[in-house]
Design a protein around this motif. Sequence first.
Motif, PDB file in Angstrom:
ATOM      1  N   LEU A 365       0.825  -1.210   0.000  1.00 47.92           N
ATOM      2  CA  LEU A 365       0.000   0.000   0.000  1.00 47.92           C
ATOM      3  C   LEU A 365       0.864   1.268   0.000  1.00 47.92           C
ATOM      4  CD1 LEU A 365      -2.780  -1.125   2.501  1.00 47.92           C
ATOM      5  CD2 LEU A 365      -3.046  -0.717   0.040  1.00 47.92           C
ATOM      6  N   LEU A 366       2.008   1.225   0.715  1.00 46.47           N
ATOM      7  CA  LEU A 366       2.939   2.358   0.695  1.00 46.47           C
ATOM      8  C   LEU A 366       3.495   2.564  -0.710  1.00 46.47           C
ATOM      9  CD1 LEU A 366       4.655   4.547   2.056  1.00 46.47           C
ATOM     10  CD2 LEU A 366       6.276   2.755   2.756  1.00 46.47           C
ATOM     11  N   GLY A 367       3.863   1.455  -1.362  1.00 47.04           N
ATOM     12  CA  GLY A 367       4.349   1.546  -2.741  1.00 47.04           C
ATOM     13  C   GLY A 367       3.288   2.119  -3.671  1.00 47.04           C
ATOM     14  N   THR A 368       2.014   1.725  -3.469  1.00 47.94           N
ATOM     15  CA  THR A 368       0.913   2.238  -4.290  1.00 47.94           C
ATOM     16  C   THR A 368       0.740   3.744  -4.096  1.00 47.94           C
ATOM     17  OG1 THR A 368      -0.246   0.109  -4.122  1.00 47.94           O
ATOM     18  CG2 THR A 368      -1.560   2.030  -4.751  1.00 47.94           C
ATOM     19  N   ALA A 369       0.740   4.192  -2.829  1.00 43.04           N
ATOM     20  CA  ALA A 369       0.565   5.619  -2.534  1.00 43.04           C
ATOM     21  C   ALA A 369       1.697   6.449  -3.128  1.00 43.04           C
ATOM     22  CB  ALA A 369       0.494   5.826  -1.019  1.00 43.04           C
ATOM     23  N   LEU A 370       2.929   5.999  -2.982  1.00 48.46           N
ATOM     24  CA  LEU A 370       4.072   6.750  -3.512  1.00 48.46           C
ATOM     25  C   LEU A 370       4.087   6.764  -5.038  1.00 48.46           C
ATOM     26  CD1 LEU A 370       6.827   5.575  -0.990  1.00 48.46           C
ATOM     27  CD2 LEU A 370       5.808   7.851  -1.145  1.00 48.46           C
ATOM     28  N   THR A 371       3.608   5.677  -5.658  1.00 49.19           N
ATOM     29  CA  THR A 371       3.530   5.625  -7.117  1.00 49.19           C
ATOM     30  C   THR A 371       2.497   6.628  -7.629  1.00 49.19           C
ATOM     31  OG1 THR A 371       4.172   3.291  -7.137  1.00 49.19           O
ATOM     32  CG2 THR A 371       3.080   4.141  -9.112  1.00 49.19           C
ATOM     33  N   VAL A 372       1.347   6.709  -6.943  1.00 51.18           N
ATOM     34  CA  VAL A 372       0.312   7.682  -7.321  1.00 51.18           C
ATOM     35  C   VAL A 372       0.860   9.109  -7.199  1.00 51.18           C
ATOM     36  CG1 VAL A 372      -1.917   8.662  -6.628  1.00 51.18           C
ATOM     37  CG2 VAL A 372      -1.628   6.178  -6.734  1.00 51.18           C
ATOM     38  N   ASP A 374       3.967  10.054  -7.263  1.00 51.08           N
ATOM     39  CA  ASP A 374       5.050  10.228  -8.240  1.00 51.08           C
ATOM     40  C   ASP A 374       4.525  10.549  -9.646  1.00 51.08           C
ATOM     41  OD1 ASP A 374       7.793  10.372  -8.333  1.00 51.08           O
ATOM     42  OD2 ASP A 374       8.072   8.277  -8.930  1.00 51.08           O
ATOM     43  N   HIS A 375       3.328  10.029  -9.975  1.00 50.22           N
ATOM     44  CA  HIS A 375       2.786  10.198 -11.321  1.00 50.22           C
ATOM     45  C   HIS A 375       1.701  11.270 -11.399  1.00 50.22           C
ATOM     46  CE1 HIS A 375       4.792   6.283 -11.780  1.00 50.22           C
ATOM     47  NE2 HIS A 375       4.791   6.529 -13.083  1.00 50.22           N
ATOM     48  N   SER A 376       1.532  12.027 -10.317  1.00 55.62           N
ATOM     49  CA  SER A 376       0.521  13.082 -10.312  1.00 55.62           C
ATOM     50  C   SER A 376       1.185  14.454 -10.375  1.00 55.62           C
ATOM     51  CB  SER A 376      -0.346  12.989  -9.050  1.00 55.62           C
ATOM     52  OG  SER A 376      -0.984  11.730  -8.975  1.00 55.62           O
ATOM     53  N   GLN A 377       0.592  15.338 -11.172  1.00 54.71           N
ATOM     54  CA  GLN A 377       1.123  16.695 -11.292  1.00 54.71           C
ATOM     55  C   GLN A 377       0.723  17.548 -10.093  1.00 54.71           C
ATOM     56  OE1 GLN A 377       3.170  17.482 -13.806  1.00 54.71           O
ATOM     57  NE2 GLN A 377       2.937  15.388 -14.583  1.00 54.71           N
ATOM     58  N   GLU A 378      -0.434  17.264  -9.516  1.00 59.11           N
ATOM     59  CA  GLU A 378      -0.910  18.019  -8.369  1.00 59.11           C
ATOM     60  C   GLU A 378      -0.814  17.173  -7.099  1.00 59.11           C
ATOM     61  OE1 GLU A 378      -4.872  19.152  -9.282  1.00 59.11           O
ATOM     62  OE2 GLU A 378      -4.320  20.410 -11.005  1.00 59.11           O
ATOM     63  N   LYS A 379      -0.950  17.853  -5.955  1.00 62.20           N
ATOM     64  CA  LYS A 379      -0.878  17.157  -4.675  1.00 62.20           C
ATOM     65  C   LYS A 379      -2.114  16.281  -4.484  1.00 62.20           C
ATOM     66  CE  LYS A 379      -0.084  17.912   0.266  1.00 62.20           C
ATOM     67  NZ  LYS A 379       0.171  18.910   1.330  1.00 62.20           N
ATOM     68  N   VAL A 380      -1.895  14.994  -4.228  1.00 63.60           N
ATOM     69  CA  VAL A 380      -2.998  14.053  -3.995  1.00 63.60           C
ATOM     70  C   VAL A 380      -3.073  13.805  -2.489  1.00 63.60           C
ATOM     71  CG1 VAL A 380      -4.010  11.837  -4.616  1.00 63.60           C
ATOM     72  CG2 VAL A 380      -2.473  12.999  -6.222  1.00 63.60           C
ATOM     73  N   THR A 381      -3.997  14.508  -1.840  1.00 63.34           N
ATOM     74  CA  THR A 381      -4.050  14.503  -0.367  1.00 63.34           C
ATOM     75  C   THR A 381      -4.226  13.095   0.204  1.00 63.34           C
ATOM     76  OG1 THR A 381      -5.017  16.721  -0.431  1.00 63.34           O
ATOM     77  CG2 THR A 381      -5.159  15.523   1.647  1.00 63.34           C
ATOM     78  N   TRP A 382      -5.138  12.317  -0.390  1.00 62.90           N
ATOM     79  CA  TRP A 382      -5.399  10.986   0.161  1.00 62.90           C
ATOM     80  C   TRP A 382      -4.164  10.087   0.052  1.00 62.90           C
ATOM     81  CZ3 TRP A 382      -4.708   6.604  -2.696  1.00 62.90           C
ATOM     82  CH2 TRP A 382      -4.715   6.723  -4.099  1.00 62.90           C
ATOM     83  N   ALA A 383      -3.386  10.262  -1.048  1.00 62.40           N
ATOM     84  CA  ALA A 383      -2.186   9.442  -1.233  1.00 62.40           C
ATOM     85  C   ALA A 383      -1.101   9.838  -0.237  1.00 62.40           C
ATOM     86  CB  ALA A 383      -1.678   9.577  -2.664  1.00 62.40           C
ATOM     87  N   VAL A 384      -1.007  11.152   0.050  1.00 65.19           N
ATOM     88  CA  VAL A 384      -0.025  11.618   1.043  1.00 65.19           C
ATOM     89  C   VAL A 384      -0.376  11.040   2.421  1.00 65.19           C
ATOM     90  CG1 VAL A 384       0.900  13.636   2.249  1.00 65.19           C
ATOM     91  CG2 VAL A 384       0.484  13.747  -0.214  1.00 65.19           C
ATOM     92  N   ALA A 385      -1.662  11.143   2.780  1.00 65.49           N
ATOM     93  CA  ALA A 385      -2.111  10.609   4.073  1.00 65.49           C
ATOM     94  C   ALA A 385      -1.885   9.097   4.144  1.00 65.49           C
ATOM     95  CB  ALA A 385      -3.588  10.933   4.280  1.00 65.49           C
ATOM     96  N   MET A 386      -2.150   8.413   3.025  1.00 66.82           N
ATOM     97  CA  MET A 386      -1.974   6.957   2.985  1.00 66.82           C
ATOM     98  C   MET A 386      -0.496   6.580   3.121  1.00 66.82           C
ATOM     99  SD  MET A 386      -3.357   4.411   0.016  1.00 66.82           S
ATOM    100  CE  MET A 386      -2.787   2.725  -0.141  1.00 66.82           C
ATOM    101  N   ALA A 387       0.388   7.363   2.485  1.00 67.11           N
ATOM    102  CA  ALA A 387       1.830   7.088   2.564  1.00 67.11           C
ATOM    103  C   ALA A 387       2.323   7.213   4.001  1.00 67.11           C
ATOM    104  CB  ALA A 387       2.600   8.034   1.654  1.00 67.11           C
ATOM    105  N   ILE A 388       1.884   8.269   4.695  1.00 70.39           N
ATOM    106  CA  ILE A 388       2.297   8.465   6.093  1.00 70.39           C
ATOM    107  C   ILE A 388       1.727   7.345   6.978  1.00 70.39           C
ATOM    108  CG2 ILE A 388       2.114   9.986   8.103  1.00 70.39           C
ATOM    109  CD1 ILE A 388       1.966  12.346   6.111  1.00 70.39           C
ATOM    110  N   ALA A 389       0.426   7.058   6.783  1.00 68.70           N
ATOM    111  CA  ALA A 389      -0.229   6.026   7.602  1.00 68.70           C
ATOM    112  C   ALA A 389       0.401   4.661   7.385  1.00 68.70           C
ATOM    113  CB  ALA A 389      -1.722   5.982   7.273  1.00 68.70           C
ATOM    114  N   MET A 390       0.720   4.315   6.127  1.00 67.27           N
ATOM    115  CA  MET A 390       1.290   2.998   5.838  1.00 67.27           C
ATOM    116  C   MET A 390       2.735   2.885   6.331  1.00 67.27           C
ATOM    117  SD  MET A 390      -0.982   1.016   4.748  1.00 67.27           S
ATOM    118  CE  MET A 390      -2.119   1.912   5.801  1.00 67.27           C
TER     119      MET A 390
END
Length: 524
Positions: A365-372, A374-390
């Motif tokens: 799940l951490l790899g998924t959040a960081l990949t999202v 990495d491939h997004s031009q704008e800040k993806v809040t849910w992915a940032v929160a997921m990366a920290i949580a995971m």
Amino acid sequence: MGTNAGSGHIPAFDPPKKVKRNKYAIAAAFLASLASILLGYDIGVMSGAAIYIQKDLKINDTQVEILLGILNLYSLIGSGLAGRTSDWIGRRYTMVVASVVFFVGAILMGFSTNYTFLMVGRFVAGIGVGYALMIAPVYTAEVAPASVRGFLTSFPEVFINFGILVGYVSNFAFKNLPAHLSWRFMLGVGAIPSVLLGVSVLAMPESPRWLVMQGRLGDARRVLVKTSDSTEEAHMRLADIKEAAGIPEHCDDEVVTVTKKRSDGDSIWRELFISPTPAVLHILITGVGIHLFQQASGIDAVVLYGPRIFEKAGIKSNTDILLCTIAIGFTKTVFILVATFTLDKFGRRPLLLTSVGGMVATLALLGTALTVIDHSQEKVTWAVAMAIAMTLAYVAAFSIGAGPITWVYSSEIFPLKLRATGCSLGTGINRVTSGVVSMTFISLYKAISIGGSFFLYASIAAVGWVFFFTLMPETQGRTLEETEALFGTFFRWRSRQREVDAKKANNNNNSQLQMGTLQAANNK
């Protein structure tokens, strides 16, 4: 009818009284485990200090990788020297050596003027860490009574985690100093835990095993009486140590002469590697494998490079990044304490399999959040929160099982004669794997992306889960003989376990019948 029968009180069938934990042994293990703070502090403090070192000394990413990871390889030198040193001057004073060497290393790092000088300090500190890493669990295992073996043997891992937390806090405390001072204070303060360790040694007893090796049976007997749950257990432990040292069982002198066997080292290596029995080969594969998978699943990448992971997740402020690393340290410390108090309750296998399963899921799940991200031009809040949580969930999953059980399990499965060499080999594999992960993480994520790195670690952890599930018998509550009997059948260890348990139950039933018959005869 006799008194016992009339009162309904039959000793043979009464439930056993709960044994009180030996406070003296716990205190001794607690003080010894302070040595592990040295490694933990260095790991934690270097994660944040590297930010300021790179700015101040203008070093590149490859130099940062080497700086952070090389201590694991240097520690092998200290671990190798610690065995002979502890046999020469004793376990207690080897801890003094560890604290003095690390103290010198911390001072050298704190006063470093360039990268080369800093690496010299890392070399010295690494030797001190190696001494501490080897001697703390050895001493703890030698003073621990059987009833709290898992509890006390996990102490060094508890203090490594506490040291990591203290290192993270040190990063935050000195972050506002000028760049050329901040990292020097962070590293220099590491001298304080080493002083505390050196002083605490004065309150500790010497290892009873070392005392017997020196022929000091009287001193060993007194220490064992203090560190055992009963006088009977103290006598049994002394008899086992005397047998291993080649001292006749009937010998009860205060001081005896112990003959050193020159061939012991050669026979140990022969039994381990050249002509091992199926049981020893199974033990060796399991003991080395658990250390390999513990580190290859990426724990040091997260702990050492937490600031980079959070930066990649989109956190830009150094203050916020360092606060997130403190959260890592706090989470690891809390969950390692949970593991310490449940190891002897739930068993090794359930905790380890749950832990590694959680690591696989959180890494993926951490790899998924960081990949999202990495491939997004704008800040993806849910992915940032997921990366920290995971990230926090991953270190929690690691600390609940894979962290402490690796050391507990490997110290339990090797036969007494092979234990020191087997555990040293496991520690060596542990440190080399940790060094490889630490010194390749930046290069790895540049090559396959930050998300790809954690998918790789998740895959390794998944292989580890299968390895543990298929090859690893449960050792909780078993004697040395019962533990050895479970090994040697490799993937068929479950059928052997059923045989061992059936035999044990049959012996217990026969024993109870005999005691009941004897009791009845006495009551007539």
